[in-house]
Each structure stands twice: as C-alpha cells, then as structure tokens.
Design a protein around this motif. Structure first.
Motif: not given
Length: 733
Positions: A275-279, A286-293, A306-319
C-alpha cells in the motif's frame, strides 16, 4: 538497473548469513510485480574494513589521531604488517573459498596474536581434538576479534560485529540521546557505510528506500543512513520496518523521528509495503485520504498512525518464496567464537531462513510478547508448500541447510514436513526452535532425524515446576527430560534456553534449577544451553499485569522506544549475583567436566543446598512407555526392502515354514524370523508403506487388514520381532 524500491538491512546483524527480512519482502514484491533491489550493508561494510586496504587505512588513522593507548593495541599496531599480509587470505578462508589454508592458520605463530589469544591454553580443553577446519575458524575468529578491539579503542567506540551503537537503541524511551548523537560528526564506520550506500543509490535509482531494522544494534545506522538520504537525495522517500519498530516503537510520538523517515510500518510488512508503494509511487494522494496499513507518518505536525485500510493481511501461502538474489551470498563469513555447540551451529555456515508458521501455536508464555501480532496470530504453512520453497531456495542459493526461525515449530507440521522431505528424497540439514512437549516421542524424533533435522532449541527456562506453571510453559521438568532423551537418542542435538530471576523466584529455586540442568548434562540428554536473566517487556503478560507477579515496574514517559522495563522485585533478591556462577558452571557442564562438583563451588557467596534428589532426572527417564497405540496413529516405514529367505523347521515330526527377513540400514543389519504367512503379509505391507510411495497407513487400517486373514493383531504387533523392527525404521506417529 533502476528499481522502484531499495530494501536495506543496516549494519550490523550477523556475519555468516543475511538476515532474512528483506529476502522475504523481495519474494513477496516479486508476486506483485514490484521491482526491488536488496542489500545487506553490514556485510559490505565488514568486508571493506577487513581487507588489506581497509586495515591500512585504520592503522594510519589510529597513528595520525594518536589514539593508541593500551598495551594490547600497541602490540596490534606493532604487528600491522603481519595483519596486512594475512587479512585477505583469512577472510577468504572464512568465506569458504580456500579450505587448504586451514593448515597454515593452525601452524604455530602464523597469525599475529593479541589479547584474544590468551584463551588458547584452554583451546584443547574447550574444543577437544578439533579438526583443522574448525580449529582454524576459531583461530581466525580470535584474530578478527583482536582487530575489532583495536577499532573500538582507536577508531570507533561503538563498533561491534553484530551490533553498532546498540546502547542508543536499547530501551530508549526518549529520542533525545539518539537525536543528539545524530547531530555529531559522522564516524569512520559511518563514512564507510554511507559511501557504499551512495554508490548503490546511484546504480539502483530507487524511488522508495526501505530499512528493515531487526535489533537495537541496527537502529543508529538506519537513522544515519536515512539522514544521509534526506540531505543528499531529498526526492527519495524513506521508510522503516522490522523487528525493532514492531516491538519498540508502538508508542511513538516524537515528531523529530520523521526528520529522518517519512513512514514507519509495524508488524507483517507485506501489505503495508504494498500500500505504501502504491501511495508513494503512483497515486501521491494526500495523507489524510490514503488508506494505509499500520503506518506511522506526520499529519498536521503530529505523529499519526494510519491504519485506515480494511484489507486483510496476506496469508502465508500468498507471500511467495524468499528471494536472496542481489545479496552477496558467497561473501559471508563463517566464524566460531565460543565453545557452545548451538552458537557454533548459529554462526558457522550459511543457512537458508524459513518459517513453518506465522506466530506461535502455544502463545501463552507469560514473559513473551504474546499480545503482539507476530506472536498472537498463528498461521501454519502447508508442508508441501514448505518443501516447494525449500527446493526453490536450494536451486537459488546452492545451500541445503535450513534454519526455521519459528517462535516454536508445531510438532504436527514438523512431522508432515519431515515426511514430505523424505518422500521427495531431498538431502537437507535443518534445525528449529520448539517447545519440549510430549508430542516429541521417540518415533517422531527418529522421523525428524531421518528427514535431516540435526538440532532443536527450546526454552526450559527455570527448571522448576512451580515457575514453569507460573510462566504457563505447559511442560514439566520431567517431561522436558524425556523429550531431551528422545531427541538425543535419535541423534539430534538439544539446546536449552535457561532463565533466572523470574518474578517470585527464590534462591532455593535458582539452586534447584541449576541442579536439574546439571543432572541432564550428566546423563547426556542435554548438549548445549545458555542462561539469561529475566527481562520485563511491555507487551508480555507480566508487563501488562505486573501486580499479579509481585513486581513494581518503573514506567517512564514514552515518546520513542518502549519494550524493556526496569522493575523492582519485591522479594528483594539480587538475582544478578548468580549470573557468573550459572554461566561458568554451564560452560563446564557443556564440556562434560566438573559434573560431580558441589554446586556451592560455582559461587563466591553462600547458597543453600539443593533439595532435588541426586537421581531425580534418572528416575524421570526410567518410566516405561505405555504399550497402547491409538487407532488413528500413523505407521511409517523408513527402512529398505528386506532380503527374504524361507526356512523350514521341524520338531517331533511336525514341520512348518518360517520367513527370515534381513534388514539393512546404513551401518548395520539385523534379521527377524516370523511365521511364513505373517511374514508374507508383513513384507507386502512394508513395501506398500514406504514413504517414497506416498502412502501412509494408520494403526487401525493395519489391524483391519491383518485380521481379514489372521487373528489378534495386537499380539503380532507387540511381538519381539516387530519391536526389533522399530529400531530399523518402523515408526508409530
């Protein structure tokens, strides 16, 4: 060679192998199509220092600065030509490039020697009749440590092979001291580091530089490097993650930190970094609207999480599989510092690092940071995927050694991985950290050994059942002893982490704990250990509920790091006074000497006599295992196809056929003779049960199959012939 990201491990972590965090992140970034380059600044700086040109510069600077004061450093300087002549060859040998040089190193008076070589009188006693390779590695290590002492005295007082300016990062509740230090002139070590960094920034041209900071000893260099980037490459965005911020910086409020770093991420780094890379590289919203984790940043002149993103962390099988490309794998240095078998395993040779599971399957120990996600969130990885990753890393690195860096590897997953390794006919060596739980029976330990497991380490902590219960370790001393016996008899080395000074621990319990450890070494069921004094951490159950453990914490105002907490033990016992005696006795026990000495001899103050019976551990090991097998127990055959011979026996005019089955293993062979029909069933069954065939039967299935033709499977299963076969690869899991 431009890349979007530059992943950096700052100086210093370890000499023998790269710290795996950036390799894990690069492997993940590969799956997301994000280009990245990684570097271990620590090994690159070490190789710059410990070279002919590097040492010459150090000697010249020390002389010019008139900073040589001790007799030891005067001696080293006097021998500078000998150091300059040998340094490149010694480092090359430690990198594994010149094995025949070992004999030269072991030649008397070949290496220049300073104070570190004073311990040579104990070399034979400590290491026994070492081979030339190990002895040469140890001598070369002492040689490097002498040079390190010279650097500390004459060039940079903060230098250390596996840490740099560690005191500035350890329990730094305030950022003041570190911030002030960063305003000072850069040191010689800083300059080497920054020169290498500058070269890499020019070639990689990153848009985002990410520092992974695992330990306090990496923190100062990370800040110094970030400061350099901000001053000289202001368009590059700089972030920090890793073990140190994950545990220490969760209460961060000091805005001055963000003069150096734009972002600091916590816990699992994959999703926050994506998410940080995309941002940073794409949207620049702007920092106020970015959904980071889980990301600290500056917002409206204050630290904002900033923990605004609601995305779940990747599973270990996905990394993805860790990617060690870019790292100088053939340049790492294999050293042997002290005569501790586990320490030697840790530092001698390069290990591929993997985890069997995220988090800890037990997650109850009261001294541990079990409230944090890296412990609390448990997610195992499938054995087949683990084996896939092992094969990928072997192809990538050429190394077949694996260190599984789990908090505690799950026994069921260790079993599944061992079976998968054997099924794939992989030849590997591996070791990991465990809990000494009863699941590690004799047969499971034999299976692990057959798959390549060479060592385990685990926490015995305080060898007292009362304190183990208070720690919520879930084991007893007797159980630990039996598990240690099972591993040892299977040929797997056992290392125990030992603790003293746990809250409410009495002097008697410390003495009794030492006696328990002494007996384990005396019986040969423990090969290595290390004592450490209890440390109170902010995120452990003890730290969160100190009154329950009768301690009084000394809380400080936290604006920067928050983990280690000073405290008062209401027992009033000075646990520190036991440190030297505990460690000295253990050093002797590991070498099989002084095991019959009274415990009082290890201490220069009066201690009580132990209350532990002298045969306590021996009696714990004497308990016979119950002869009952659960129907769902897996039955595994690791042996080979037997040679079969039909025998006819006669007695009193009656004759009958027997089947003689001869089994060979790597070092011996043995034969069993059984009834012919039973023997045919056993021969066919064993052939079908070979792990390589991928078929594993349960005890219940074997019983059903046997009793379709014969009667009383239990009588056959527990017969002398079948019990003998257990020593040749018939395992019940």
């Amino acid at each position: 060679m431009a890349k979007d990201l530059l992943l950096i491990t700052p100086p210093f972590t370890q000499l023998n192998t790269p710290y795996p965090a950036t390799a894990y992140l690069k492997g993940f970034l590969n799956t997301r199509g994000i280009s990245a380059f990684q570097m271990d600044l620590g090994i690159e700086v070490i190789l710059k220092i410990f070279s002919k040109d590097g040492l010459r510069d150090i000697f010249d600077r020390a002389q010019a600065n008139n900073s040589i004061s001790s007799d030891n450093c005067h001696r080293i300087y006097a021998l500078k030509e000998d150091y300059l002549k040998t340094i490149d060859s010694v480092v090359s040998f430690l990198q594994g490039h010149n094995a025949t040089f070992a004999r030269q190193i072991c030649t008397p008076n070949f290496l220049p020697q300073a104070v570190r070589f004073d311990q040579l009188d104990d070399l034979e006693w400590a290491f026994g009749s070492m081979g030339h390779q190990d002895k040469a590695k140890h001598l070369a290590t002492l040689y490097l440590e002498d040079l390190s002492d010279f650097i500390v005295e004459c060039i940079d007082e903060n230098f250390g092979f596996s840490r740099y300016a560690e005191r500035l990062g350890r329990s730094a509740n305030s950022f003041d001291e570190l911030y002030q230090h960063l305003q000072n002139n850069i040191t010689y070590i800083d300059q080497l580091t920054l020169d290498i960094l500058a070269e890499r920034l020019i070639t990689v041209k990153p848009k985002l530089v990410c520092f992974s900071v695992p330990f306090p000893g990496n923190l100062y260099s990370a800040f110094r490097c970030a400061q350099f980037i901000k001053q000289n490459y202001p368009k590059i965005i700089v972030s920090m993650g890793g073990g140190f911020p994950n545990t220490e910086l969760r209460s961060l409020t000091d805005t001055r930190v963000f003069e150096f770093f734009d972002y600091i991420t916590l816990d699992d780094g994959e999703l926050p970094l994506e998410l940080l890379t995309a941002h940073c590289l794409e949207s620049r919203s702007t920092e106020s609207t970015t959904l980071l984790k889980r990301t600290f940043l500056i917002k409206e002149d204050a630290v904002f999480f900033n923990n605004l993103s609601t995305r779940s962390d990747y599973k270990q099988s996905e990394i993805g599989t860790p990617d060690y490309s870019d790292l100088l794998l053939d340049k790492y240095i294999s050293v042997i510092e002290i005569a501790n078998p586990m320490h030697s395993l840790w530092s001698d040779g390069r290990w591929n690092k993997l985890t069997m599971a995220h988090g800890c399957y037990w997650g109850k120990c009261t001294f541990c940071d079990i409230s944090l996600d890296y412990i609390k969130i448990y997610e195992p990885i499938a054995a087949k995927l683990l084996a896939d990753r092992m094969e990928e890393l072997i192809a990538q690195t050429g190394e077949t050694g694996f260190h599984f860096v789990d908090e505690a590897a799950p026994p069921a997953l260790m079993r599944a991985l061992a079976l998968e390794i054997i099924k794939r006919n992989l030849t590997v060596s591996w070791w990991t950290n465990i809990r000494f739980e009863k699941s590690f029976g004799q047969d499971l330990c034999k299976l692990l050994k057959a798959s390549g497991c060479i060592a385990v380490s685990g926490g015995l902590e305080v060898a007292s059942d009362r304190l183990l219960a208070l720690i919520q370790k879930g084991v007893t001393v007797e159980q630990v002893a039996r598990v240690n016996r099972n591993f040892t008899e299977a040929g797997i080395m056992v290392h125990c982490y030992l603790m003293y000074g746990y809250p409410t621990q009495t002097v008697q319990e410390t003495v009794d704990s030492l006696e328990m450890v002494r007996q384990m070494f005396q019986l040969g069921i423990l090969q290595s250990g290390f004592w450490h004094q209890f440390a109170l951490t902010a995120h452990s159950p003890v730290g969160l509920n100190p009154e329950k453990y009768h301690i009084i914490p000394d809380y400080q105002h936290i604006t920067f790091a928050n983990n280690d907490i000073q405290f008062t033990d209401t027992t009033g016992i000075d646990h520190e006074q036991f440190s030297y005696g505990l460690k000295k006795s253990l050093f002797n026990f590991m070498h099989g000497i002084c095991l019959d000495h009274p415990l009082q001899e290890w201490f220069d103050f009066k201690i009580p006599k132990t209350t532990i019976a002298p045969n306590y551990i021996e009696n714990a090991l004497a308990e016979e295992p119950a002869l009952n097998t659960k129907p769902n127990a897996k039955i595994v055959w690791l042996g080979n196809t037997p040679l079969v011979e039909t025998i006819t026996k006669s007695k009193k005019g009656h004759s009958w056929k027997l089947l003689k089955m001869t089994f060979h293993d790597k070092s011996s062979y043995m034969s069993i003779t059984v009834d012919y029909e039973h023997g045919e069933w056993l021969r066919d069954t064993l052939a079908n049960m070979l792990v390589a065939n991928g078929k594993i039967s349960t005890y219940g299935q074997l019983k059903t199959d046997f009793e379709l033709q014969f009667e009383n499977f239990e009588l056959f299963w527990y017969s002398k012939a079948l019990q003998t076969l257990r020593n040749y690869g018939l395992l019940t899991l």
